[in-house]
Design a protein around this motif. Structure first.
Motif, PDB file in Angstrom:
ATOM      1  N   UNK A  45      28.967  12.082  66.302  1.00 12.37           N
ATOM      2  CA  UNK A  45      29.290  12.035  67.725  1.00 12.37           C
ATOM      3  C   UNK A  45      28.066  11.661  68.551  1.00 12.37           C
ATOM      4  N   UNK A  46      26.896  12.095  68.101  1.00 15.32           N
ATOM      5  CA  UNK A  46      25.648  11.719  68.779  1.00 15.32           C
ATOM      6  C   UNK A  46      25.470  10.201  68.733  1.00 15.32           C
ATOM      7  N   UNK A 112      32.683   1.844  71.648  1.00 19.66           N
ATOM      8  CA  UNK A 112      33.412   2.904  70.960  1.00 19.66           C
ATOM      9  C   UNK A 112      34.845   2.866  71.469  1.00 19.66           C
ATOM     10  N   UNK A 113      35.801   2.675  70.586  1.00 11.45           N
ATOM     11  CA  UNK A 113      37.210   2.691  70.982  1.00 11.45           C
ATOM     12  C   UNK A 113      37.588   4.136  71.302  1.00 11.45           C
ATOM     13  N   UNK A 114      37.866   4.404  72.562  1.00 13.54           N
ATOM     14  CA  UNK A 114      38.060   5.796  72.983  1.00 13.54           C
ATOM     15  C   UNK A 114      39.224   5.943  73.958  1.00 13.54           C
ATOM     16  N   UNK A 142      27.556  17.060  76.050  1.00 11.98           N
ATOM     17  CA  UNK A 142      28.298  15.801  75.978  1.00 11.98           C
ATOM     18  C   UNK A 142      29.041  15.677  74.649  1.00 11.98           C
ATOM     19  N   UNK A 143      28.417  16.130  73.577  1.00 15.45           N
ATOM     20  CA  UNK A 143      29.080  16.109  72.270  1.00 15.45           C
ATOM     21  C   UNK A 143      30.306  17.016  72.297  1.00 15.45           C
ATOM     22  N   UNK A 144      30.173  18.165  72.939  1.00 18.07           N
ATOM     23  CA  UNK A 144      31.329  19.051  73.097  1.00 18.07           C
ATOM     24  C   UNK A 144      32.427  18.353  73.898  1.00 18.07           C
TER      25      UNK A 144
END
Length: 294
Positions: A45-46, A112-114, A142-144
């Protein structure tokens, strides 16, 4: 599986029983399903966050305009205009960031496909520009946020759709807005119930939105819809954080989204045969593009 879920109601129930956040539940679920360590997941995720930052910077680089077939440079225009906008400088920067990523995607850059390429600008704008640059959230927060967004996306994908071809643009930019709204709400200390309420409001704001890409390209109207959906995500989170909730529960909103998607005519689901793609101007642009392609 201990941390298996299929609905917002499931997640809220587990979060209440375990006294954890949506992001923590998503992390535990991913660890359980993938058999990977917390460090491996957070490192992945980072890296996603790093790509999101790069795609924003690439789209806003005045020395390297990102151009698709019909678009390019609009993110830079709104960024330059930020200090004079009616929406305020902060929101203008969020909008510029979302368009920057979408333009990077249109020019075949790395994104990043999000949850999809067509809606790739929304979550980066919410997390990076709003969350990191404006609110000062650290990388772990941000990762959370990414984990929370992922949980929302998983539920919508399972119970409705995240593809314009099956559910219209409500399934793409609508889902991304819901993901961003829930992520931002939780990063601002909202409860799981409040985060789902923010996601529900975001979806309701674009329920029924068709997918009608001109010439079949993820450019027009997709890039500008990324901008609108980013504002939708921020607004939806703020409504909930102020104490306003969604009258219709998240799971029912997702079911409505699924029903609306199924009822859409095929021409309005990414076929480029209806909506804006069927206008005279769009038809001329398509002919011109086909000639250029040989």
């Amino acid at each position: 599986m201990r941390y298996e879920f299929h609905s917002g109601k499931d997640i809220c129930k587990i979060c209440k029983e375990e006294k954890i956040s949506i992001s923590e539940l998503m992390l535990r679920s991913e660890m359980e399903e993938s058999m990977r360590s917390e460090k491996d997941i957070r490192d992945e995720l980072r890296n996603n966050l790093s790509i999101m930052r790069s795609s924003i910077n690439s789209g806003l680089d005045e020395n390297n305009h990102q151009h698709g077939m019909f678009t390019g440079g609009d993110a830079i225009k709104i960024a330059r205009f930020a200090g004079r906008t009616n929406m305020g400088k902060g929101m203008a920067k969020i909008i510029a960031s979302s368009m920057a990523v979408a333009e990077t995607n249109a020019s075949m850059g790395k994104i990043v496909a999000a949850p999809t390429a067509g809606a790739s600008g929304i979550l980066p704008a919410v997390l990076i520009e709003c969350g990191e640059n404006q609110r000062g959230f650290d990388e772990e927060t941000l990762i959370n946020g990414l984990l929370t967004a992922g949980a929302i996306g998983c539920i919508i994908a399972e119970n409705a759709s995240i593809a314009g071809a099956s559910g219209g643009c409500q399934a793409e930019t609508g889902t991304a807005a819901a993901m961003g709204a829930a992520a931002l709400a939780e990063m601002c200390k909202a409860t799981p119930e409040e985060a789902f309420s923010a996601a529900a409001i975001a979806i309701k704001n674009c329920l029924g939105l068709v997918c009608d890409p001109v010439a079949g390209l993820v450019e027009c109207p997709c890039i500008k819809r990324n901008a609108i959906a980013s504002a939708n995500a921020i607004l939806s989170a703020d409504l909930v954080l102020s104490g306003i909730s969604s009258l219709i529960p998240f799971d029912e909103v997702v079911q409505a989204m699924a029903n609306v998607g199924k009822s859409m005519h095929q021409d309005l689901r990414e076929t480029a045969r209806g909506g804006l793609a069927a206008t005279n101007t769009a038809k001329e642009l398509t002919k011109s593009l086909n000639k250029r392609r040989g």
